[in-house]
Enzyme design. Sequence first.
Site, short mmCIF file in Angstrom:
data_model
loop_
_atom_site.label_atom_id
_atom_site.label_comp_id
_atom_site.label_asym_id
_atom_site.label_seq_id
_atom_site.Cartn_x
_atom_site.Cartn_y
_atom_site.Cartn_z
N ARG A 223 0.77 -1.23 -0.13
CA ARG A 223 0.18 0.02 -0.07
C ARG A 223 0.84 1.29 0.06
NH1 ARG A 223 -2.56 -3.77 -1.12
NH2 ARG A 223 -4.48 -4.45 -0.38
N SER B 24 -11.21 0.63 3.66
CA SER B 24 -10.36 0.12 4.67
C SER B 24 -9.71 1.37 5.43
CB SER B 24 -9.32 -0.92 4.09
OG SER B 24 -9.77 -1.97 3.61
N GLU C 271 -4.71 4.11 6.42
CA GLU C 271 -4.88 3.94 4.85
C GLU C 271 -5.71 4.96 4.45
OE1 GLU C 271 -6.05 0.40 1.60
OE2 GLU C 271 -5.42 -0.11 3.55
#
Length: 317
Positions: A180, A229, A299
């Site tokens: 990520r 998320s 995130e």
Amino acid sequence: MTPAALRDHLADPAHGLRGRLTPGADLAKITWFRTGGAADLLFQPADEADLAAFLAALPDDVPLTVVGIGSNLLIRDGGVGGVVLRLPAKGFGEVEALGDGRIRAGAAASDKRVAAVALEAGLGGFHFLHGIPGSVGGAIRMNGGANGVETADRLVEARALDRAGRVHVLSKAEMGYSYRHADAPDDLIFVSALFEGPPADPESIRAAMAEVQHHRETVQPVREKTGGSTFKNPPGTSAWKEIDRAGCRGLRIGDAEMSALHCNFMINAGAASAFDLEALGETVRRRVFETAGILLEWEIKRLGRFTEGAAVEPFAP
């Protein structure tokens, strides 16, 4: 430079800009949380050449913030200073199968559209994009992924413009991908990407996409005002498991709530402010650390200014 002076400067016919300049644009309308403040100035370029002209005209000392479709974004209640740049689908949303297993996609194209074109072309390995409610630009920048596959697994190269409007083409290696995350310079504005995948049977691709869709609709609050998320998965465990163990499933601050269906999804259950949502996230980070000694990493991107007297202090152990 004041917002009005900046608008007048950029609107000068000498710069030849063809895109849309919007002062005081309500950014809550473009984020999936449906909350947050306004942009001093929003610019939506007509195409890559128009974007390059805009960047060349933008004074160096003016802050520039790039946003996508707003699916993984929290805009703070005080709004965003300087210029917010948003690439529109018209001009940056084309997706094309090139042959030889390759697909070129504009940064404003939805991830789901890329998956659909891959299916039409009989290319495997793109099914994961069917379940990501974002755009190609965000996937490139954040190495978006799901179901065990990441953007890095499919990317060949990414095309970007720097703050001066110069073109850069970065290979997958030059993107510096990790979980990520990408190490590409923060000032690069991605405009398109080249992907590749192996040939695959269309029925198997269709089945994989259906499985992704079923999983998403079954375990995620897809019909709520959410940002996807909230936290990245820590090494060796899942964020939702640690949030659940800390007793934060269904936890609320005002109308901000950690979803009872999937507790790593933060939702606006009514009229939550950005302050409520960010404060809830930091409360969860504190409780998880107190319970498990794990410091969750956001995130969701949080951007902009707090309103006076309503700043959220990030939890620090």
